[in-house]
Design an enzyme around this catalytic site. Sequence first.
Site, PDB file in Angstrom:
ATOM      1  N   ASP A  16      -5.922 -10.022  -7.110  1.00 19.27           N
ATOM      2  CA  ASP A  16      -5.445  -8.675  -6.851  1.00 19.27           C
ATOM      3  C   ASP A  16      -5.048  -8.285  -8.416  1.00 19.27           C
ATOM      4  OD1 ASP A  16      -6.271  -8.779  -4.002  1.00 19.27           O
ATOM      5  OD2 ASP A  16      -4.137  -9.339  -3.706  1.00 19.27           O
ATOM      6  N   LYS A  19      -9.038  -7.023 -11.150  1.00 21.23           N
ATOM      7  CA  LYS A  19     -10.619  -7.685 -11.781  1.00 21.23           C
ATOM      8  C   LYS A  19     -11.525  -6.382 -11.722  1.00 21.23           C
ATOM      9  CE  LYS A  19     -10.402 -10.831  -8.779  1.00 21.23           C
ATOM     10  NZ  LYS A  19      -8.992 -10.866  -8.353  1.00 21.23           N
ATOM     11  N   GLY A  43     -10.853  -8.646  -2.145  1.00 24.96           N
ATOM     12  CA  GLY A  43     -10.624  -7.046  -1.663  1.00 24.96           C
ATOM     13  C   GLY A  43     -10.533  -6.350  -3.189  1.00 24.96           C
ATOM     14  N   HIS A  44     -11.731  -5.817  -3.669  1.00 23.18           N
ATOM     15  CA  HIS A  44     -11.737  -5.193  -4.792  1.00 23.18           C
ATOM     16  C   HIS A  44     -11.714  -3.679  -4.896  1.00 23.18           C
ATOM     17  CE1 HIS A  44     -13.808  -9.164  -6.246  1.00 23.18           C
ATOM     18  NE2 HIS A  44     -12.198  -9.216  -6.002  1.00 23.18           N
ATOM     19  N   GLN A 230     -10.870 -13.575  -6.354  1.00 20.84           N
ATOM     20  CA  GLN A 230      -9.564 -14.564  -6.234  1.00 20.84           C
ATOM     21  C   GLN A 230      -9.042 -14.359  -7.772  1.00 20.84           C
ATOM     22  OE1 GLN A 230     -12.101 -15.864  -3.910  1.00 20.84           O
ATOM     23  NE2 GLN A 230     -11.440 -14.246  -2.847  1.00 20.84           N
TER      24      GLN A 230
HETATM   25  P1  GDP Z   1      -8.619  -7.008  -7.606  1.00 22.64           P
HETATM   26  O1  GDP Z   1      -8.883  -7.932  -6.428  1.00 22.64           O
HETATM   27  O2  GDP Z   1      -8.251  -8.049  -8.586  1.00 22.64           O
HETATM   28  O3  GDP Z   1      -9.954  -6.555  -8.182  1.00 22.64           O
HETATM   29  O4  GDP Z   1      -7.489  -6.078  -7.449  1.00 22.64           O
HETATM   30  P2  GDP Z   1      -7.252  -4.992  -6.235  1.00 22.64           P
HETATM   31  O5  GDP Z   1      -8.109  -4.070  -6.022  1.00 22.64           O
HETATM   32  O6  GDP Z   1      -6.996  -5.970  -5.029  1.00 22.64           O
HETATM   33  O7  GDP Z   1      -5.755  -4.616  -6.417  1.00 22.64           O
HETATM   34  C1  GDP Z   1      -5.522  -3.874  -7.762  1.00 22.64           C
HETATM   35  C2  GDP Z   1      -4.966  -2.508  -7.559  1.00 22.64           C
HETATM   36  O8  GDP Z   1      -4.461  -1.959  -8.588  1.00 22.64           O
HETATM   37  C3  GDP Z   1      -6.102  -1.568  -6.990  1.00 22.64           C
HETATM   38  O9  GDP Z   1      -5.554  -0.582  -6.092  1.00 22.64           O
HETATM   39  C4  GDP Z   1      -6.357  -0.958  -8.517  1.00 22.64           C
HETATM   40  O10 GDP Z   1      -6.960   0.454  -7.939  1.00 22.64           O
HETATM   41  C5  GDP Z   1      -5.061  -0.614  -9.076  1.00 22.64           C
HETATM   42  N1  GDP Z   1      -5.226  -0.654 -10.371  1.00 22.64           N
HETATM   43  C6  GDP Z   1      -6.142  -1.311 -11.284  1.00 22.64           C
HETATM   44  N2  GDP Z   1      -5.676  -1.273 -12.537  1.00 22.64           N
HETATM   45  C7  GDP Z   1      -4.616  -0.568 -12.547  1.00 22.64           C
HETATM   46  C8  GDP Z   1      -3.579   0.037 -13.562  1.00 22.64           C
HETATM   47  O11 GDP Z   1      -3.710  -0.198 -14.822  1.00 22.64           O
HETATM   48  N3  GDP Z   1      -2.623   0.774 -13.240  1.00 22.64           N
HETATM   49  C9  GDP Z   1      -2.469   0.961 -12.032  1.00 22.64           C
HETATM   50  N4  GDP Z   1      -1.329   1.813 -11.468  1.00 22.64           N
HETATM   51  N5  GDP Z   1      -3.123   0.534 -10.947  1.00 22.64           N
HETATM   52  C10 GDP Z   1      -4.367  -0.319 -11.199  1.00 22.64           C
HETATM   53  P1  IMO Z   2      -9.201 -10.924  -4.646  1.00 22.78           P
HETATM   54  O1  IMO Z   2     -10.496 -10.960  -5.103  1.00 22.78           O
HETATM   55  C1  IMO Z   2      -5.488 -12.242  -3.354  1.00 22.78           C
HETATM   56  C2  IMO Z   2      -5.561 -15.854  -0.854  1.00 22.78           C
HETATM   57  C3  IMO Z   2      -4.903 -15.585   0.709  1.00 22.78           C
HETATM   58  C4  IMO Z   2      -4.398 -17.082   1.076  1.00 22.78           C
HETATM   59  C5  IMO Z   2      -5.387 -17.905   0.107  1.00 22.78           C
HETATM   60  C6  IMO Z   2      -6.500 -18.542   1.056  1.00 22.78           C
HETATM   61  O2  IMO Z   2      -9.093  -9.421  -4.089  1.00 22.78           O
HETATM   62  O3  IMO Z   2      -8.181 -11.143  -5.711  1.00 22.78           O
HETATM   63  P2  IMO Z   2      -8.723 -17.669   1.992  1.00 22.78           P
HETATM   64  O4  IMO Z   2      -8.890 -16.553   3.155  1.00 22.78           O
HETATM   65  O5  IMO Z   2      -9.499 -17.410   0.930  1.00 22.78           O
HETATM   66  O6  IMO Z   2      -8.927 -18.943   2.728  1.00 22.78           O
HETATM   67  O7  IMO Z   2      -6.965 -17.854   1.799  1.00 22.78           O
HETATM   68  O8  IMO Z   2      -5.896 -17.087  -1.019  1.00 22.78           O
HETATM   69  N1  IMO Z   2      -6.414 -15.074  -1.033  1.00 22.78           N
HETATM   70  C7  IMO Z   2      -6.443 -13.709  -1.754  1.00 22.78           C
HETATM   71  N2  IMO Z   2      -5.306 -13.433  -2.517  1.00 22.78           N
HETATM   72  N3  IMO Z   2      -6.588 -11.568  -3.551  1.00 22.78           N
HETATM   73  C8  IMO Z   2      -7.798 -12.342  -3.126  1.00 22.78           C
HETATM   74  O9  IMO Z   2      -8.974 -11.957  -3.617  1.00 22.78           O
HETATM   75  C9  IMO Z   2      -7.531 -13.372  -2.267  1.00 22.78           C
HETATM   76  N4  IMO Z   2      -8.514 -14.120  -1.409  1.00 22.78           N
HETATM   77  C10 IMO Z   2      -7.858 -15.065  -0.966  1.00 22.78           C
HETATM   78  O10 IMO Z   2      -4.199 -14.571   1.063  1.00 22.78           O
HETATM   79  O11 IMO Z   2      -3.146 -17.237   0.448  1.00 22.78           O
HETATM   80 MG    MG Z   3      -7.978  -7.773  -4.316  1.00 30.67          MG
END
Ligand code: GDP
Ligand code: IMO
Ligand code: MG
Length: 432
Positions: A16, A19, A43-44, A230
């Site tokens: 999270d 990426k 979750g991207h 991840q």
């Molecule tokens: P990922 O799993 O690494 O792709 O990240 P997620 O999408 O799960 O979580 C990142 C969250 O931060 C999302 O809601 C993005 O829209 C948001 N985000 C990404 N870059 C920035 C930033 O520079 N500033 C802010 N405020 N939000 C950001």
């Molecule tokens: P993105 O790509 C954050 C965490 C779960 C748990 C551990 C194992 O959005 O960054 P799993 O279901 O993979 O066996 O769970 O890994 N986890 C993540 N945490 N972002 C993710 O993906 C994750 N995918 C798995 O919360 O701790």
């Molecule tokens: Mg994510």
Amino acid sequence: MIDFKNTVVVGAQFGDEGKAKITDLLATYADFIIRFQGGSNAGHTVVNDGIKYAFHLIPSGILYENKICMIGSGCVIKPDDLQKEISDIIAQGISKEHFEKCLKISPLAHITMKYHTDIDGANETNLGKSKIGTTKKGIGPTYTDKYARRGIRVEDLFNTKTLSKKLDDILPIKNKELEFVYNLKPYSKEEILAECEKYKEILAPYVDFNWQENLLNIRNNKKILFEGAQGVMLDIDYGTYPYVTSSNPIAGGASIGASMGVKAIDRAVGVFKAYMTRVGEGAFVTELTDETGEALRNIGGEFGVTTGRPRRCGWFDAVSAKYSCLVGGITEIAITKLDVLDSFDEIKVATAYKNKLTGEIIKQYPTNVLTHEEFEPVYETFKGWKTDTTKCKNYSELPQNAKDYLRALENMLQTKIAIVSVGPDRNQTIFV
Ligand code: GDP
Ligand code: IMO
Ligand code: MG
């Protein structure tokens, strides 16, 4: 226009990190985007023209017109989840034809079967207080079967004869496990075959049976972006084991899970948040359970995209980050969510751990995370900048205290910061 070299984007903390935003951005310069590990546990979020898209397994480059996006051999696929993901994005205005043209699936990716999600849930329940906090998407059990050599791959769905033989070998073992280890309902072969027929129909439009020729052409002639899910600290080998996922999110994972070997990769961008978050259980030395942690969660909108769980929040941990740069194979850094720190008076970074019992100062990341409760962070404190950074377009426009913070991180990690993100939108990005 940047001089684009084949790039892996990896999460460098606990997932999270933002990426997807970085992948979507760099995808502008690539012809081909491939996810190399994980499944719909990811979750991207991509924000494009103010519209928010949530991807789980589909590569974050899919919003571009003419780029091919592939779910690579290192991924695991739960076909009904993928079907839902596609229809959710179609409902947001992306056409079905676009998916049929641009989305490809490797025949070697493994299938998450119903029994894998059953086992993931039951296993977490059995672990009780020691649970991992998985996403319950069947990830661990699917990879377990892959490595135990009893997995079902995408290609198996398309050969009734060999699928039937495989199930004759696999199903009795799975059923014993379901019944006697987990006290769960077993499956008949007919049920599983019917499921597989459904999966085949879902995946058929996308499976690339010419992948060898196509990837050879792509490797030789196209610009490639490898998308990780991840993060390094959730890596099965290098993360906070056993509180990890079951694949290799490190950049090296791309050399296995993208079917193009090591020479296709030129650089690896490690994405770090300017602070730190984690969902699920496991060690987190800089976690803040006070109002500062609450402020990071609220300002940063730190709630899981896949499970909706509140993310645990804390300060940037340079001890784990330095380790992450090494084992993750990170050559450049992207810092995201710098703007979330805009209103803080002080910002802290852990530069070492202190053993609470012995007073010993530890600078090398301790890999046995079950010992982490013995440690407290040793912080260096930075002055906040108390300025809105969300409209900054160039590095020079950032407030001096923010630049000092970034330079300090760069020095601690001994790795160059190439990208700074100051908001979720594509245009809220600074190339350093
Ligand atoms: P990922 O799993 O690494 O792709 O990240 P997620 O999408 O799960 O979580 C990142 C969250 O931060 C999302 O809601 C993005 O829209 C948001 N985000 C990404 N870059 C920035 C930033 O520079 N500033 C802010 N405020 N939000 C950001
Ligand atoms: P993105 O790509 C954050 C965490 C779960 C748990 C551990 C194992 O959005 O960054 P799993 O279901 O993979 O066996 O769970 O890994 N986890 C993540 N945490 N972002 C993710 O993906 C994750 N995918 C798995 O919360 O701790
Ligand atoms: Mg994510």
